[in-house]
Each structure stands twice: as structure tokens, then as C-alpha cells.
Design a protein around this motif. Structure first.
Motif, PDB file in Angstrom:
ATOM      1  N   CYS A  81      -6.959   7.545  -7.102  1.00  0.00           N
ATOM      2  CA  CYS A  81      -6.376   6.358  -7.736  1.00  0.00           C
ATOM      3  C   CYS A  81      -7.002   5.056  -7.247  1.00  0.00           C
TER       4      CYS A  81
ATOM      5  N   LEU B  62      -6.177   3.120  -4.897  1.00  0.00           N
ATOM      6  CA  LEU B  62      -5.277   2.079  -4.374  1.00  0.00           C
ATOM      7  C   LEU B  62      -5.584   1.770  -2.912  1.00  0.00           C
TER       8      LEU B  62
ATOM      9  N   LEU C 248      -2.952  -0.270   6.038  1.00  0.00           N
ATOM     10  CA  LEU C 248      -2.550  -0.664   4.680  1.00  0.00           C
ATOM     11  C   LEU C 248      -3.002   0.358   3.637  1.00  0.00           C
TER      12      LEU C 248
ATOM     13  N   VAL D 110      -0.322   2.755   3.555  1.00  0.00           N
ATOM     14  CA  VAL D 110       0.879   2.166   2.958  1.00  0.00           C
ATOM     15  C   VAL D 110       0.834   2.289   1.428  1.00  0.00           C
ATOM     16  N   MET D 111      -0.361   2.193   0.860  1.00  0.00           N
ATOM     17  CA  MET D 111      -0.469   2.229  -0.595  1.00  0.00           C
ATOM     18  C   MET D 111      -0.669   3.634  -1.153  1.00  0.00           C
ATOM     19  N   CYS D 112      -1.012   4.600  -0.315  1.00  0.00           N
ATOM     20  CA  CYS D 112      -1.385   5.923  -0.849  1.00  0.00           C
ATOM     21  C   CYS D 112      -0.169   6.658  -1.424  1.00  0.00           C
ATOM     22  N   PRO D 113      -0.137   6.900  -2.737  1.00  0.00           N
ATOM     23  CA  PRO D 113       1.020   7.571  -3.335  1.00  0.00           C
ATOM     24  C   PRO D 113       1.090   9.050  -2.957  1.00  0.00           C
TER      25      PRO D 113
ATOM     26  N   GLY E 204      -2.153   7.539  -8.967  1.00  0.00           N
ATOM     27  CA  GLY E 204      -1.726   6.143  -8.920  1.00  0.00           C
ATOM     28  C   GLY E 204      -0.285   5.910  -9.315  1.00  0.00           C
ATOM     29  N   CYS E 205       0.478   6.962  -9.476  1.00  0.00           N
ATOM     30  CA  CYS E 205       1.896   6.823  -9.842  1.00  0.00           C
ATOM     31  C   CYS E 205       2.689   6.275  -8.651  1.00  0.00           C
TER      32      CYS E 205
ATOM     33  N   GLY F  92       5.224   8.478  -5.766  1.00  0.00           N
ATOM     34  CA  GLY F  92       4.802   9.000  -4.469  1.00  0.00           C
ATOM     35  C   GLY F  92       5.066   7.994  -3.356  1.00  0.00           C
ATOM     36  N   ILE F  93       4.801   6.722  -3.657  1.00  0.00           N
ATOM     37  CA  ILE F  93       5.030   5.683  -2.638  1.00  0.00           C
ATOM     38  C   ILE F  93       6.527   5.552  -2.357  1.00  0.00           C
TER      39      ILE F  93
ATOM     40  N   ARG G  71       7.859   8.313  -0.301  1.00  0.00           N
ATOM     41  CA  ARG G  71       7.460   8.189   1.094  1.00  0.00           C
ATOM     42  C   ARG G  71       8.299   7.143   1.822  1.00  0.00           C
TER      43      ARG G  71
ATOM     44  N   VAL H 204       6.012  -1.900  -5.644  1.00  0.00           N
ATOM     45  CA  VAL H 204       5.030  -1.258  -4.776  1.00  0.00           C
ATOM     46  C   VAL H 204       3.627  -1.697  -5.168  1.00  0.00           C
ATOM     47  N   SER H 205       3.513  -2.911  -5.735  1.00  0.00           N
ATOM     48  CA  SER H 205       2.249  -3.341  -6.319  1.00  0.00           C
ATOM     49  C   SER H 205       1.147  -3.591  -5.290  1.00  0.00           C
ATOM     50  N   LYS H 206       1.517  -3.988  -4.071  1.00  0.00           N
ATOM     51  CA  LYS H 206       0.497  -4.210  -3.037  1.00  0.00           C
ATOM     52  C   LYS H 206       1.144  -4.017  -1.673  1.00  0.00           C
ATOM     53  N   PRO H 207       0.335  -3.886  -0.631  1.00  0.00           N
ATOM     54  CA  PRO H 207       0.890  -3.504   0.676  1.00  0.00           C
ATOM     55  C   PRO H 207       2.058  -4.379   1.126  1.00  0.00           C
TER      56      PRO H 207
ATOM     57  N   VAL I 168       5.069  -3.343  -0.721  1.00  0.00           N
ATOM     58  CA  VAL I 168       5.528  -2.000  -0.304  1.00  0.00           C
ATOM     59  C   VAL I 168       6.357  -2.124   0.978  1.00  0.00           C
ATOM     60  N   LEU I 169       5.899  -2.968   1.890  1.00  0.00           N
ATOM     61  CA  LEU I 169       6.633  -3.125   3.147  1.00  0.00           C
ATOM     62  C   LEU I 169       7.991  -3.793   2.908  1.00  0.00           C
TER      63      LEU I 169
ATOM     64  N   PRO J 296      -5.131   2.739 -12.237  1.00  0.00           N
ATOM     65  CA  PRO J 296      -4.057   2.456 -11.274  1.00  0.00           C
ATOM     66  C   PRO J 296      -4.134   1.055 -10.668  1.00  0.00           C
ATOM     67  N   ARG J 297      -5.349   0.631 -10.329  1.00  0.00           N
ATOM     68  CA  ARG J 297      -5.460  -0.686  -9.714  1.00  0.00           C
ATOM     69  C   ARG J 297      -5.043  -1.778 -10.696  1.00  0.00           C
TER      70      ARG J 297
ATOM     71  N   MET K 216      -1.254  -1.912 -11.180  1.00  0.00           N
ATOM     72  CA  MET K 216      -0.580  -2.663 -10.118  1.00  0.00           C
ATOM     73  C   MET K 216      -0.630  -4.163 -10.407  1.00  0.00           C
ATOM     74  N   ARG K 217      -1.766  -4.610 -10.915  1.00  0.00           N
ATOM     75  CA  ARG K 217      -1.861  -6.045 -11.238  1.00  0.00           C
ATOM     76  C   ARG K 217      -0.940  -6.377 -12.416  1.00  0.00           C
TER      77      ARG K 217
END
Lengths: 197, 67, 248, 357
Positions: free
Chosen positions: B14, B16, B53, B56-59, C21-22, C25-26, C29, C178-181, C184-185, C221-222, C225-226
Motif C-alpha cells: 500500500c 503508506l 511512524l 504506525v501507518m502499516c495496516p 491500504g484499508c 487494519g490500523i 491494531r 487514520v490519514s497520517k501518523p 493515527v496517534l 492508498p496514499r 489518505m489525502r
């Protein structure tokens, strides 16, 4: 077989269901088989209240009464509805304070009891149901009057216990008033007990 | 120097992680894995600060980072 | 060397069926990480939805049940009422939660059930092949809105987080992505706040997570996210919509 | 011995659930079972249990699912239209093999119908009702006391077989008052609920699911379910026979019509007619073997039910096309009266020129 199939009917708020439950409870204490079936739902919202009580020496089939041996009638619409359904030689107890007509049937025993008037005289309109019950106890031996009097305290909810004595007195008043209608009334000559017929 | 380990067999490609890395440590392979995708791989580990990071992004949770 | 990042114990070491890129999964986690961090793995029970995350019970390394489509909040209610000592969360997508299960989520929220709901919003039905969701954006083309979603006849996207925040029984609502680190945090922090709220017995917590569907958005996927940042956040603004009440 | 109480069927079934150790009630009001929701709303908090008036029957049955999957005893009650809404959840409960007790106080249908007593949900109850190949155990009590006994039995059967158990009663039984005894049942010897989702402390995680995608996996799962259903059929078919052994006319009825039948049987026996009653106590598993035995000598089998004819199909399936199976069916939320039944019996007596003996 001894069996009473009793329809009790009147306006909502007249204590119809309480009368039915009290009768059942007494029946149970006397070792009878009993069933009680209230009308429910739409019918209740129409402002009428009705319940079916069966007290029997034997196991009871359907709790639904189609041919009552007794009708205890507390208002005019119920009189119109149930008078024709009573079995021959059956019993009709009428609250004559409220019901404005006489029964047409000649083949049944009738007690015209001014239940509401008697109740008013006792200081509480709401015990008219107990006066009517007394009328029934005067003419039927399916339950013992003492048992009914004893059951009053058990059936009344805790917050109404202070009314137990008044209810008992109303039952006795009603019974006395019906007794006074004389031993010659036709029901006293009839061996009641209608079987399933 | 930090250490990035990527389970390339499970990578779905992906990218990411590539996007997430502030230092361009991770690149996509020219080779294909068993899934038939170009997988992510740490290329310039000397630049890695171990910030994590990428992980952090890896699905697919296939990246481990130590430092 | 110390480990900066590794797979949490609460996530099974297995491949998922999710597309490349789904966002699921994030999100899985993040939940697993927080469950580990809070030390509740042995008393948490999750509920998998019907939708792309239907197989979530194959991925979480703790007790998970399925629920019929949309009924997860009802199932969660039953679980938590029967076993208040368990930490119960429902994991739902936009069709499951905002379409077929709207009644269940609204009423569980309004009752203030002591459960946590994670709502993954990707503005499309993935499992059935890319049809319109209640959260599909106006103009967004899907299998069932080939000319783009039109407010007339198809309605506008439903903002579930705002909808639920108005109920007194709801104690915490945050929308994240979850668009960017960095996001996500933040999402991880929201997940933690929501589950902590339940541990403390404070009531209903809700976290909406904007998530990409590269496959049915037809984007890399990238780029997907945008797209969250450029399009979705306009309609579904990020941030804390309802703060958890202070102690006491 | 426990004290006798006067209770209506709906109240009695509620108290029986409490006696059975059930501490979770979820339901949505619908006539004629509203006494249950009212009773439980008061009673559950008294015994440390949970009562939720759900937003719908869909939610109610799924709350039951949730409570069951974490190992609790849970019950919901409804009436016909509400039970239709629950079918999705019942299918899931069956597929996840969870124990649950569901009571249907049947009213007249189809559609919104009326609130009169009915037995027109027999097909729905005995054929699964929802999607997929599954069965629910169906109990059909005929008195308030039997309602109590069946609720207690239902929880045990549900736990034993990890299967939904449906109690099918009609509006009359739900509403009628009779004396009942409700005693806490003796502890049954039931399997441990090691499948429940109770937190994975000291064991691998449990999962509960019914999406089974592997090749032949769903086939295998269904075969296993069917084996379970065969075991239930072998062990749990229940019936009651009254004067059936030598009956020339065998009545077949369940629930409140069976009460009317019983009294009519007594009456005709007194008159010298050989008439009997067969009452399925479980509608599924249907007590086929017992019915076949009881009907052996009968010239006519008369099925009496408050529907347009549903139980009659199981009777015909059991006795075969050669049997003289007749129907006195009354749909529309109406009670079958003794007079109607007697007229039908008299007609059969005349037709077959039956003699008093």
C-alpha cells in the motif's frame, strides 16, 4: 359436578377485576379449581371492564365463558350484552342503582341490588362491587362467605389494607340485602350446578 | 542506528509506510512477493531514527522497529 | 536495542483479508494496543459487525462474538448487562451502524449503556461492492450513485458523532482519522479515552474513525489518505465533540 | 411444598424465569403479553437482575444473544408480529448455538391482526421461522402451572442443547389466572458453558460466529446441527394422551384448545363414546411415534386448533395419506367453543355410525 361460570362486567374503575380476583382467591382457599380471565387490550380502552371467573369442583376446560351461570352486572351496556347469554335457571345480579332497566328474561333468577346506593350510604361509592359480591354469596354456595371475608385481606394490596374492614362490611351488607329479597326467589328452589351444558 | 524489520511476505504494497517515513528509509521493491505485489523494504537504514511512524501507518502490522 | 514498535499481544499473528491500504487494519491494531496497555485483554469482549470487518473475531486475540447486521449495540447491551465486569466494545462500519443499525446505536447511546463503540466510517459499502453508505459524500460516485450522491432523493451524509453527542447518556465522543501518523496517534488516544471511560464505569463512549477505502474510492492508498483530509474532514470535522466529564 | 399463588400466565412465566435463575429480561411491549414487561421491570431489580425495555423486538432478541453469549440465562417475550421481527436473531442464536428462551403469546394474524388468542404461528415456530436449516425446541403448555414448569424446563433444555427454546402459548393462557406453585427447581446436571465469552483469562480466546466460509465447512456445521436436532428428536418429544388407547375418534390439540378438548372427551366418555385426546407437549420435536401409536385404532382423527390448519399438517405427515385426518380450525384470534367442537364430533359420530359402548 359443581361449577359456577361467572361473568362480571361494568365500567372501568368499578372494581370489576378486584371482585373477580377476590372470588377466585376464595375459591382457591376453599379447594376449588378456579380460572380467571380478564378482558384485555382494545376492549379495556373502550371503557368497559369484564372478567370471566370459573369456580369448579373439577378441572376446568377453557377459561373463556360462553354461557355464564351467573352474571354480575354493574352497568347498562353490560346488561344488554350478557343477559341473553346466561344459562337457563342461571343467576343475574344487577346493580340497580346504575342499571336503568329490568331484565327481560323470565327463566333466570334475578337480584336487583342497589349496590352503589348501599355503598354510598356506607360512605364509599367504590365498595359497590363488594355489595354486589355479597348479593352473589347470598344465592350461591360455590364459595363460603367466611372464606371470601378472609380472602379480602390477602387480595387487597398493602397500600389498601386500611379498606379491608369496609370491604368486608360491604360484602355482608350486600348479602343481607339480597337475603331480604326472600327465600321464595326462584334460585333457592334450584339445585345449581350446570355442568358443561 | 535503528532497525526496521518488514515481513515482506505479508506486505500488500500500500506504500503508506513509504509515505510516512520522514527520512526516505523505506522503498518499494522491484521484486514481487507471493501475493504478487511490490513490497516495502528498508533501504537506507543508516538514515533511520527509529521513530516508528512507518509501523504506525502499516495496516497489516508487519513492521517491527527497534533502536 | 529496545523495541519501538511490535505487534500487540491482543492482535493475532495472522494475515487479514483487508485490501491493500484499508484503514481497518490500523484501527484493529490501535484497539489491540490500547487493550494491551490497559491490561484488559482477559476481560474484554469485542463484537464484530457485518461488513468488511465481519471477520474481526479472527484477528483480535481475545473473546469476540459476531452480531447480526446493525445489532451490535443491542448485543453489547445484553453482554454488559449480564456481565458488568467485562469490558465490551462494538466495532461497526457505516452501513452496519448508520443505516440498518441506526435504531440500535441511538437507543444504546441514549440509555447510556456502559459500552464502547468504534465506528469506522469510510463513506462506502465495501463488503458488498462499493454501494452508497449513509455517510457517502454528496457528489461521491458509488455503485448505486453512478451520477454522484444527490441530496435530493438520496439524502445528505449523516454525521453520527454529532447526532449521538446530544444524548445525556453519551459521555465521550471524538471523531478522528487514520490519514497520517499524527492522526493515527490521536485516534489511539481517543480509543484509550473511550475504553478507560468504560473501565471507570462512566457510561457510553463513542469514537468515529474516518478511514480510507482505496478499492471502492478507486484511489491509490496514499491518495485515498489525502482524500480523507481534503474531502471527508470538511463534512466530518475531526476533534473531540463531547469531552468526558471531569471526576466527581 | 411451595405456596399456591394466583397468577396470570404472563406473570407466572415471569416469576418462573426468576426461579430458573434467569436475571436478564429484554423485551418490547405488545399485547397480549404486556404483563411480562411490567412484571419484569419491577421484579428484575429486586433480584439483582437486568430489565431493558428495548427499542424493538430486533434489539430485544439481540440483547438476549449478547447475554447468552457471555454465559447468562436470558429470556424475551413477545406476541406474533414481534416474534416475526425476532426471527433474524433467533436464526443467529441457533447458528451460534446459544441457549435462549423465547415466549410467544400468540395473537390473531396475519399482519397486525388482532389481540385475540391464536395458534397461527405454529408453522413459524416449528419450522425454524428464520432463514437457514435450524430448529427451535417448541414447548406448548396448556395451563398456568404448566407454563411455569415449561419455563423452568426450557432453560434447562436450552443450556443442555445450546439451542433456542420457544414457548408457544396463546392469548388466553397468557391472560388467564390459575393457582400455581413456583418452587426453585433442583439443580440440573448441565454441561459447563466453556464456550461462553467471559474474557480469555487462562484460556485461548473464544469466538462466537456463524459466518463460515471455508470449503464444506458450513456443510459440516449444518450436519453437526442436524445431528443435534436428531438427538433432540430422540430424547425430548413429549406428549399427553387422555383416553387415547381405545379411541375411535382421536382429538389432537395443544394449548388452550386442548383444555376444551379434554372436557369434551370426558363428556362423551360419560355418554359411552370412545373418544380420546392426544396433546403434543412439544410441537418440535413433534411426538410422531406416540401419535401414530395412539391413532392406530381411530376411525377419525380430529385436529382442533386456533388457526386455519397448521398442526394438522404435522398430524397428516405422521399418519400418512390413508389416515382420516380432519380439521376443526378457527383462525382470526377466536376461541374454539365447546359447542362447535361437539357439533363436529356429533357429525363424525353420525358419519361413521359410531355406537355407544
Amino acid at each position: 359436578m359443581e361449577e359456577e361460570r361467572i361473568v362480571i362486567a361494568g365500567f372501568g374503575g368499578q372494581g370489576i377485576m378486584f371482585l373477580g380476583k377476590l372470588l377466585c382467591h376464595a375459591g382457591m382457599l376453599d379447594g376449588r379449581h378456579i380460572t380467571y380471565l380478564p378482558s384485555y387490550g382494545v376492549e379495556v380502552r373502550g371503557g368497559t371492564a369484564c372478567c370471566n371467573v370459573i369456580i369448579s369442583s373439577e378441572e376446568i376446560a377453557s377459561p373463556v365463558i360462553t354461557s355464564p351461570t351467573t352474571a354480575i352486572i354493574m352497568n347498562t351496556p353490560s346488561m344488554i350484552r350478557y343477559e341473553p347469554e346466561i344459562v337457563k335457571r342461571g343467576l343475574l345480579i344487577v346493580n340497580s342503582s346504575i342499571v336503568d332497566r329490568h331484565p327481560k328474561r323470565k327463566d333466570i333468577g334475578v337480584v336487583m341490588l342497589p349496590a352503589t346506593t348501599i355503598a354510598d350510604r356506607m360512605g364509599n361509592t367504590r365498595v359497590a362491587n363488594m355489595v354486589a359480591l355479597g348479593g352473589f354469596l347470598s344465592k350461591s354456595q360455590i364459595v363460603k362467605t367466611e372464606t371470601v371475608l378472609a380472602a379480602v385481606g390477602e387480595v387487597l394490596p398493602p397500600y389498601r389494607q386500611h379498606l379491608a374492614e369496609l370491604n368486608r362490611r360491604a360484602i355482608l351488607e350486600g348479602k343481607a340485602a339480597a337475603d331480604a329479597q326472600g327465600p321464595d326467589a326462584i334460585w333457592s328452589k334450584i339445585t345449581r350446578g350446570f355442568g358443561l351444558g | 542506528m535503528a532497525k526496521v524489520t518488514i515481513d515482506s511476505r505479508r506486505c500488500k504494497g500500500c506504500e503508506l509506510c513509504v509515505e510516512a517515513c520522514p527520512h526516505g528509509v523505506i522503498v518499494m521493491s522491484t521484486a514481487l512477493n507471493d501475493r504478487g505485489v511490490h513490497f516495502a523494504q528498508p533501504a537506507r537504514l543508516e538514515e533511520c531514527t527509529g521513530c516508528g511512524l512507518c509501523a504506525v501507518m502499516c495496516p497489516d502490522v508487519i513492521i517491527e522497529v527497534e533502536k | 536495542m529496545t523495541t519501538v514498535f511490535k505487534r500487540p499481544e491482543s492482535l493475532k499473528d495472522t494475515e487479514t483479508h483487508y485490501c491493500s491500504g484499508c484503514g481497518h487494519g490500523i484501527v484493529h491494531r490501535l484497539i489491540a494496543e490500547v487493550v494491551d496497555e490497559l491490561g484488559i485483554r482477559e476481560r474484554v469482549v469485542g463484537i464484530a459487525p457485518v461488513g468488511c470487518a465481519v471477520l474481526a473475531y479472527e484477528y483480535f486475540n481475545f473473546d469476540v462474538s459476531e452480531a447480526a447486521h446493525g445489532r451490535a449495540p443491542a448485543v453489547a447491551t445484553g453482554m454488559k448487562r449480564a456481565r458488568p465486569d467485562l469490558i465490551v466494545f462494538a466495532y461497526q462500519g457505516d452501513g452496519d451502524l448508520a443505516a440498518i443499525g441506526m435504531a440500535e446505536i441511538i437507543h444504546a447511546a441514549n440509555r447510556g449503556e456502559h459500552i464502547t463503540v468504534f465506528f469506522v466510517n469510510n463513506a462506502v459499502y465495501g463488503m458488498t461492492g462499493g454501494q452508497m453508505a449513509p455517510t457517502t459524500m454528496l457528489g461521491q460516485k458509488t455503485e448505486t450513485t453512478p451520477r454522484g450522491r444527490n441530496a435530493l432523493g438520496e439524502g445528505a451524509p449523516i454525521r453520527v458523532a454529532e447526532l449521538l453527542a446530544q444524548f445525556d447518556g453519551v459521555k465521550f465522543v471524538e471523531r478522528c482519522t487514520v490519514s497520517k501518523p499524527r492522526n493515527v496517534l490521536k485516534a489511539r488516544a481517543a480509543v484509550k479515552t473511550a475504553l478507560s471511560l468504560q473501565i471507570e464505569g462512566k457510561g457510553f463512549g463513542f469514537v468515529e474513525i474516518l478511514s480510507p477505502c482505496p478499492t471502492y474510492w478507486g484511489l491509490q492508498p496514499r491518495v485515498a489518505m489525502r482524500m480523507i483530509e481534503e474531502r471527508m474532514e470538511e463534512i466530518f470535522p475531526l476533534g473531540r465533540i463531547k469531552e468526558p466529564a471531569a471526576e466527581g | 411444598m411451595a405456596e399456591k399463588h394466583l397468577m396470570c400466565g404472563n406473570e407466572a412465566l415471569s416469576e418462573a424465569a426468576v426461579a430458573a435463575g434467569c436475571r436478564c429480561y429484554f423485551g418490547y411491549p405488545i399485547t397480549p403479553q404486556n404483563e411480562v414487561t411490567a412484571y419484569m421491570s419491577r421484579r428484575m431489580p429486586e433480584v439483582g437482575g437486568q430489565f431493558v425495555q428495548s427499542e424493538s423486538e430486533l434489539a430485544a432478541i439481540n440483547m438476549v444473544f449478547g447475554a447468552a453469549v457471555v454465559g447468562a440465562r436470558a429470556i424475551t417475550t413477545s406476541s406474533s408480529p414481534g416474534i416475526s421481527l425476532m426471527q433474524e436473531g433467533i436464526s443467529y442464536i441457533a447458528a451460534n448455538e446459544l441457549p435462549a428462551v423465547i415466549v410467544n403469546v400468540m395473537r390473531g394474524g396475519p399482519g397486525l391482526g388482532n389481540i385475540g388468542p391464536s395458534q397461527a404461528d405454529y408453522f413459524q415456530a416449528t419450522r425454524g421461522g428464520g432463514h437457514g436449516d435450524y430448529r427451535t425446541i417448541v414447548l406448548t403448555p396448556a395451563s398456568v402451572q404448566e407454563i411455569v414448569d415449561h419455563v423452568i424446563l426450557a432453560f434447562d433444555l436450552a443450556d443442555r442443547y445450546r439451542n433456542p427454546v420457544l414457548i408457544l402459548i396463546d392469548g388466553v393462557l397468557g391472560q388467564m389466572v390459575e393457582p400455581v406453585e413456583i418452587a426453585p427447581p433442583p439443580a440440573a446436571d448441565l454441561p459447563a458453558k466453556d464456550w461462553a465469552l467471559t474474557g480469555c483469562k487462562g484460556r485461548p480466546p473464544n469466538k462466537s460466529r456463524s459466518l463460515i466460509l471455508g470449503e464444506n465447512e458450513l456443510l459440516e456445521m449444518n450436519r453437526r446441527l442436524q445431528e443435534k436436532y436428531r438427538a433432540i428428536e430422540a430424547a425430548e418429544a413429549r406428549h399427553e394422551a387422555v383416553d387415547a388407547a381405545d379411541a375411535e375418534i382421536l382429538l389432537v390439540a395443544y394449548g388452550s384448545p386442548a383444555r376444551t378438548c379434554r372436557s369434551v372427551v370426558r363428556k362423551y366418555r360419560e355418554r359411552g363414546y370412545r373418544i380420546g385426546l392426544f396433546r403434543p407437549v412439544t410441537a418440535w420435536p413433534f411426538p410422531s411415534a406416540a401419535l401414530a401409536e395412539c391413532a392406530k385404532g381411530a376411525s377419525a382423527v380430529l385436529v382442533v386448533e386456533m388457526s386455519a390448519g397448521q398442526l394438522v399438517e404435522d398430524v397428516r405427515l405422521t399418519l400418512g395419506p390413508a389416515a382420516n385426518v380432519l380439521l376443526l380450525g378457527k383462525p382470526g384470534g377466536e376461541v374454539i367453543q365447546a359447542g362447535e367442537l361437539e357439533a363436529e364430533i356429533d357429525r363424525i359420530i353420525g358419519l361413521h355410525k359410531m355406537k355407544r359402548r
